[in-house]
Design a protein around this motif. Sequence first.
Motif, PDB file in Angstrom:
ATOM      1  N   GLY A   1       0.789  -1.225   0.000  1.00 45.70           N
ATOM      2  CA  GLY A   1       0.000   0.000   0.000  1.00 45.70           C
ATOM      3  C   GLY A   1       0.820   1.272   0.000  1.00 45.70           C
TER       4      GLY A   1
ATOM      5  N   THR B   1       4.790  -5.622  13.173  1.00 45.09           N
ATOM      6  CA  THR B   1       3.567  -4.880  12.863  1.00 45.09           C
ATOM      7  C   THR B   1       3.150  -3.951  14.004  1.00 45.09           C
TER       8      THR B   1
ATOM      9  N   ASP C   1      -1.833   0.058  11.474  1.00 50.37           N
ATOM     10  CA  ASP C   1      -3.273  -0.066  11.704  1.00 50.37           C
ATOM     11  C   ASP C   1      -3.747  -1.451  11.248  1.00 50.37           C
ATOM     12  N   ASP C   2      -4.972  -1.841  11.637  1.00 54.70           N
ATOM     13  CA  ASP C   2      -5.448  -3.208  11.406  1.00 54.70           C
ATOM     14  C   ASP C   2      -5.339  -3.652   9.952  1.00 54.70           C
ATOM     15  N   GLU C   3      -5.715  -2.741   9.061  1.00 55.91           N
ATOM     16  CA  GLU C   3      -5.704  -3.110   7.645  1.00 55.91           C
ATOM     17  C   GLU C   3      -4.285  -3.419   7.173  1.00 55.91           C
ATOM     18  N   SER C   4      -3.323  -2.559   7.601  1.00 57.03           N
ATOM     19  CA  SER C   4      -1.927  -2.764   7.207  1.00 57.03           C
ATOM     20  C   SER C   4      -1.353  -4.016   7.849  1.00 57.03           C
TER      21      SER C   4
ATOM     22  N   GLU D   1      -2.823  -6.779   8.406  1.00 56.70           N
ATOM     23  CA  GLU D   1      -3.242  -7.907   7.590  1.00 56.70           C
ATOM     24  C   GLU D   1      -2.388  -8.020   6.321  1.00 56.70           C
ATOM     25  N   ARG D   2      -2.217  -6.869   5.632  1.00 58.74           N
ATOM     26  CA  ARG D   2      -1.417  -6.854   4.406  1.00 58.74           C
ATOM     27  C   ARG D   2      -0.004  -7.326   4.673  1.00 58.74           C
TER      28      ARG D   2
END
Lengths: 203, 267
Positions: free
Chosen positions: A108, A148, A152-155, A157-158
């Motif tokens: 991202g 990590t 943030d949560d989305e990152s 996961e990525r």
Amino acid sequence: MSDAARLPLRLFGLAAGELPPFDLEVAPGEVVAISGASGSGKSRLLRALADLDPHEGRVLLGEAAADAMPAHVWRRRVMLVPAESQWWHDAVGAHFEAEPFDDLEVLGLPRDALGWSVGRLSSGEKQRLALIRALSRDPGALLLDEPTANLDDESVERVESWLLQRIRGRGLPTLWVAHDRAQIERVADLQLRIGPGGAELVR
Amino acid sequence: MSVIELSYGELALASLLVLALGVVTALARLGMTRSLLVAALRTVVQLALIGLVLETLFSLEGPWWVGLMGLIMLLAAGREVMARQKHRLTGGWAFGIGTSAMFVSAFSVTVLTLVVVIGPEPWYRPQYAIPLLGMLLGNTMTGVALGLDRLTEGVWRQRAMIENRLMLGEPWREAIGELRRDATRSGLIPIVNAMAAAGIVSLPGMMTGQILAGSPPALAVKYQILIMFTVAAGTGFGTLAAVSAASRRLFDERERLRVDRLAAGGG
């Protein structure tokens, strides 16, 4: 360094800091999560494996022992990514030996992130870029210290799925320091718990 | 051209200038009248003592006496280099590295200059050897102290950065390369600036003294150029040697950064 890939990381009688000696073998592509209270010596264990601190015991990648090669060669193969990454050039790109555009995209980050100045990076961007920087040097094993923590949560996961894909794809034995139980469930094949009695392997 | 003798009475007249300054600083409540007067007094006492020492040394003319004087000057300079570093190497290394670097560079440049360039008879004649060594040691000391302080301070502050570079597989020389170059550069800047400004912005102290003491300006200039060149060489090689030895000492045989070899520097 494809010759260093797909080899197990083996520890014999390793003692770092106050931690009593223990043995461990991490297979290629296997993730061992390291958990334990803060101050229990997780980071020191990783530093010992990267040969950054004096320690007891032997560490081997495949058949090659750490002390059989110059320390910088070992560290390039068994690469430690610290919790706080450091950046010493003005431009982000100056820290990279290659231009890992695909990895930037997956995590991202825009392609022109390599042209950014270090001063404008957020802590989350630094963390992702530090992981890309380490993996683009083609190590044979990974030592990840809370990779990590600043995301943030989305990152999260990525980054997890990108890391696992790389670890499995290249067959990198990996030690992954983590606090979050759910993350350990998601990424780890084995868990190494560090407590007052020493290091204990849990399946 | 004869030298105008300077009498003690005339020096006392000059001291009135300092006293006048002392009165003004007291009236302006700068709080430094006392230290000004003490410093002025120290100048008189210390220079009078060294004058006596030099008079004795010049009359003795023995190589061992010159060597002993050189040794005392070197050890004093080594102590000073150590005292000027906040995060110095522990275990005698700060003193050892600073002193050996100054010994190797300042002494060899002095001997080389005496034997090859000036050529007094005998080559260790104290009138030439002691002032030359003094100029060289004083300047080399500044360079070595600046270089070592910059290096150890930089490593202390930026240890996380150096270690991250090591983690990425850089050899120790590369990981400390920029700090090392910065440190060497800061040791060399004073003499480079002094050479660049000589004669335009400032008349060097040694040359001024020689002209006042009756030397023809052309000769004083030649000696000043000689001093500048030898000081540049002494400072440069001394700083290079000290910074490179200290850099090596900051890493062990497994290329680990050993910040534990630096003093924590409380003050």
